[in-house]
Motif scaffolding. Structure first.
Motif, PDB file in Angstrom:
ATOM      1  N   LYS A  31       0.839  -1.198   0.000  1.00  0.00           N
ATOM      2  CA  LYS A  31       0.000   0.000   0.000  1.00  0.00           C
ATOM      3  C   LYS A  31       0.876   1.250   0.000  1.00  0.00           C
ATOM      4  CE  LYS A  31      -3.581   2.761   0.577  1.00  0.00           C
ATOM      5  NZ  LYS A  31      -4.547   3.020  -0.518  1.00  0.00           N
ATOM      6  N   ALA A  32       0.601   2.151  -0.929  1.00  0.00           N
ATOM      7  CA  ALA A  32       1.270   3.452  -0.976  1.00  0.00           C
ATOM      8  C   ALA A  32       0.328   4.513  -0.436  1.00  0.00           C
ATOM      9  CB  ALA A  32       1.683   3.784  -2.402  1.00  0.00           C
ATOM     10  N   THR A  33       0.819   5.335   0.480  1.00  0.00           N
ATOM     11  CA  THR A  33       0.051   6.459   1.020  1.00  0.00           C
ATOM     12  C   THR A  33       0.763   7.745   0.615  1.00  0.00           C
ATOM     13  OG1 THR A  33      -0.598   5.102   2.935  1.00  0.00           O
ATOM     14  CG2 THR A  33      -0.946   7.485   3.099  1.00  0.00           C
ATOM     15  N   PRO A  34       0.306   8.391  -0.462  1.00  0.00           N
ATOM     16  CA  PRO A  34       1.028   9.547  -0.999  1.00  0.00           C
ATOM     17  C   PRO A  34       0.740  10.848  -0.253  1.00  0.00           C
ATOM     18  CG  PRO A  34      -0.878   9.093  -2.357  1.00  0.00           C
ATOM     19  CD  PRO A  34      -0.845   8.015  -1.292  1.00  0.00           C
ATOM     20  N   VAL A  35       1.713  11.733  -0.293  1.00  0.00           N
ATOM     21  CA  VAL A  35       1.537  13.114   0.169  1.00  0.00           C
ATOM     22  C   VAL A  35       1.991  14.001  -0.987  1.00  0.00           C
ATOM     23  CG1 VAL A  35       2.073  14.835   1.923  1.00  0.00           C
ATOM     24  CG2 VAL A  35       2.028  12.414   2.542  1.00  0.00           C
ATOM     25  N   THR A  36       1.074  14.233  -1.910  1.00  0.00           N
ATOM     26  CA  THR A  36       1.360  15.049  -3.087  1.00  0.00           C
ATOM     27  C   THR A  36       0.415  16.243  -3.096  1.00  0.00           C
ATOM     28  OG1 THR A  36      -0.210  13.909  -4.547  1.00  0.00           O
ATOM     29  CG2 THR A  36       1.986  12.920  -4.314  1.00  0.00           C
ATOM     30  N   LEU A  37       0.446  16.965  -4.189  1.00  0.00           N
ATOM     31  CA  LEU A  37      -0.430  18.124  -4.351  1.00  0.00           C
ATOM     32  C   LEU A  37      -1.890  17.764  -4.128  1.00  0.00           C
ATOM     33  CD1 LEU A  37      -1.024  21.014  -5.361  1.00  0.00           C
ATOM     34  CD2 LEU A  37      -0.849  20.127  -7.697  1.00  0.00           C
ATOM     35  N   ALA A  38      -2.283  16.569  -4.525  1.00  0.00           N
ATOM     36  CA  ALA A  38      -3.679  16.165  -4.394  1.00  0.00           C
ATOM     37  C   ALA A  38      -4.117  16.066  -2.946  1.00  0.00           C
ATOM     38  CB  ALA A  38      -3.899  14.826  -5.102  1.00  0.00           C
ATOM     39  N   GLN A  39      -3.190  15.710  -2.055  1.00  0.00           N
ATOM     40  CA  GLN A  39      -3.533  15.558  -0.637  1.00  0.00           C
ATOM     41  C   GLN A  39      -3.174  16.797   0.184  1.00  0.00           C
ATOM     42  OE1 GLN A  39      -1.419  13.109  -2.156  1.00  0.00           O
ATOM     43  NE2 GLN A  39      -3.257  11.982  -2.790  1.00  0.00           N
ATOM     44  N   LEU A  40      -2.205  17.568  -0.272  1.00  0.00           N
ATOM     45  CA  LEU A  40      -1.695  18.702   0.504  1.00  0.00           C
ATOM     46  C   LEU A  40      -1.539  19.909  -0.410  1.00  0.00           C
ATOM     47  CD1 LEU A  40      -0.710  19.453   3.365  1.00  0.00           C
ATOM     48  CD2 LEU A  40       1.580  18.724   2.669  1.00  0.00           C
ATOM     49  N   PRO A  41      -2.555  20.776  -0.505  1.00  0.00           N
ATOM     50  CA  PRO A  41      -2.533  21.889  -1.460  1.00  0.00           C
ATOM     51  C   PRO A  41      -1.343  22.821  -1.297  1.00  0.00           C
ATOM     52  CG  PRO A  41      -4.737  21.582  -0.563  1.00  0.00           C
ATOM     53  CD  PRO A  41      -3.835  20.691   0.234  1.00  0.00           C
ATOM     54  N   GLY A  42      -0.812  22.933  -0.077  1.00  0.00           N
ATOM     55  CA  GLY A  42       0.318  23.822   0.174  1.00  0.00           C
ATOM     56  C   GLY A  42       1.597  23.403  -0.510  1.00  0.00           C
ATOM     57  N   LEU A  43       1.653  22.185  -1.061  1.00  0.00           N
ATOM     58  CA  LEU A  43       2.839  21.735  -1.800  1.00  0.00           C
ATOM     59  C   LEU A  43       2.935  22.368  -3.189  1.00  0.00           C
ATOM     60  CD1 LEU A  43       2.993  17.878  -1.087  1.00  0.00           C
ATOM     61  CD2 LEU A  43       4.539  19.636  -0.238  1.00  0.00           C
ATOM     62  N   ASN A  44       1.864  22.984  -3.638  1.00  0.00           N
ATOM     63  CA  ASN A  44       1.812  23.520  -4.995  1.00  0.00           C
ATOM     64  C   ASN A  44       3.024  24.380  -5.308  1.00  0.00           C
ATOM     65  OD1 ASN A  44       0.415  23.700  -7.461  1.00  0.00           O
ATOM     66  ND2 ASN A  44      -0.482  25.667  -6.916  1.00  0.00           N
ATOM     67  N   THR A  45       3.712  24.090  -6.398  1.00  0.00           N
ATOM     68  CA  THR A  45       4.895  24.796  -6.939  1.00  0.00           C
ATOM     69  C   THR A  45       6.163  24.602  -6.115  1.00  0.00           C
ATOM     70  OG1 THR A  45       4.707  26.973  -5.835  1.00  0.00           O
ATOM     71  CG2 THR A  45       3.361  26.618  -7.812  1.00  0.00           C
ATOM     72  N   LEU A  46       6.124  23.847  -5.018  1.00  0.00           N
ATOM     73  CA  LEU A  46       7.309  23.711  -4.166  1.00  0.00           C
ATOM     74  C   LEU A  46       8.278  22.632  -4.651  1.00  0.00           C
ATOM     75  CD1 LEU A  46       5.820  24.136  -0.569  1.00  0.00           C
ATOM     76  CD2 LEU A  46       6.761  25.864  -2.122  1.00  0.00           C
ATOM     77  N   GLY A  47       7.820  21.760  -5.538  1.00  0.00           N
ATOM     78  CA  GLY A  47       8.721  20.775  -6.110  1.00  0.00           C
ATOM     79  C   GLY A  47       9.121  19.652  -5.182  1.00  0.00           C
ATOM     80  N   VAL A  48       8.288  19.336  -4.182  1.00  0.00           N
ATOM     81  CA  VAL A  48       8.570  18.230  -3.267  1.00  0.00           C
ATOM     82  C   VAL A  48       7.282  17.471  -2.962  1.00  0.00           C
ATOM     83  CG1 VAL A  48      10.588  19.265  -2.153  1.00  0.00           C
ATOM     84  CG2 VAL A  48       8.301  19.732  -1.245  1.00  0.00           C
ATOM     85  N   SER A  49       7.427  16.191  -2.644  1.00  0.00           N
ATOM     86  CA  SER A  49       6.322  15.375  -2.156  1.00  0.00           C
ATOM     87  C   SER A  49       6.924  14.157  -1.490  1.00  0.00           C
ATOM     88  CB  SER A  49       5.380  14.967  -3.295  1.00  0.00           C
ATOM     89  OG  SER A  49       6.065  14.202  -4.269  1.00  0.00           O
TER      90      SER A  49
END
Length: 218
Positions: free
Chosen positions: A77-95
């Protein structure tokens, strides 16, 4: 002496540019660009939400300490923390992503089209590897234990497998807020609409009956 028409045109152009620059809003750049969920534009990110409407919760996510449900055919199981889950990541280039493995569980061969990945094993023992591009198609493989780190270059096919007898946990960090994932088997045999079976049969050099069996699984 009057300027030539060519020189006059240049002078008018420079003055116009200066006036345009003078009229530009001098408001400082924002420190962040929280994703606007209503944005119609998505190019490895979303348009910025009005900063006056941003709240702290858009930089916060909880639950990554919870064990992922590995009761599936892959035992993974993969539990992602990307733009879809965390809007504040937008444009930061990390996940990042939490990866849970049942004993002998597998994260099947896949790629991240927009990011490289660095993986750290937190618990258990993982066999990991990636394959280079044509024509070498060289496999770089390693068995990792708790605290070990491995890097997967951008776009290359890679996998992780739990080779221990207990559960395994790893965390991956990626250099894109929206790294994407292409699972090879699912993409090839589960595309919509399906790739013609005769194309797949010729590509994999097998009988079409084998392809039909694989298509039925995805």
């Amino acid at each position: 002496m009057l300027p030539s028409s060519k020189m006059f045109t240049k002078i008018v152009f420079v003055l116009t540019c200066c006036l345009a620059l003078a009229s530009v809003d001098s408001t400082p750049l924002q420190d962040f660009c929280v994703a606007d969920p209503n944005s119609k534009v998505a190019v490895n990110g979303l348009a910025c939400k009005d900063s006056k409407l941003v709240v702290a919760d858009e930089f916060h996510l909880t639950g990554l300490h919870l064990t992922g449900n590995t009761s599936n055919p892959y035992g993974f199981k993969a539990t992602p923390v990307t733009l879809a889950q965390l809007p504040g990541l937008n444009t930061l280039g990390v996940s990042m992503v939490r990866l849970d493995f049942a004993p002998w569980g597998l994260n099947p061969p896949h790629t991240h089209p927009r990011a490289s990945e660095i993986l750290t094993v937190l618990e258990g023992t993982l066999e990991v590897g990636f394959i280079t591009s044509n024509p070498e198609n060289q496999l770089f493989k390693k068995v990792l234990n708790k605290g070990d780190v491995f890097v997967f270059p951008m776009g290359l096919i890679h996998f992780q497998r739990n080779v221990g007898y207990g559960n395994a946990v790893a965390v991956g960090a990626l250099n894109s807020e929206s790294p994407g994932v292409i699972t090879i088997a699912k993409s090839v045999f589960g595309s919509n609409p399906s790739i013609p079976s005769d194309v797949l049969a010729k590509a994999f050099q097998v009988d079409q009956d084998v392809i039909f069996q694989l298509l039925a699984k995805f």
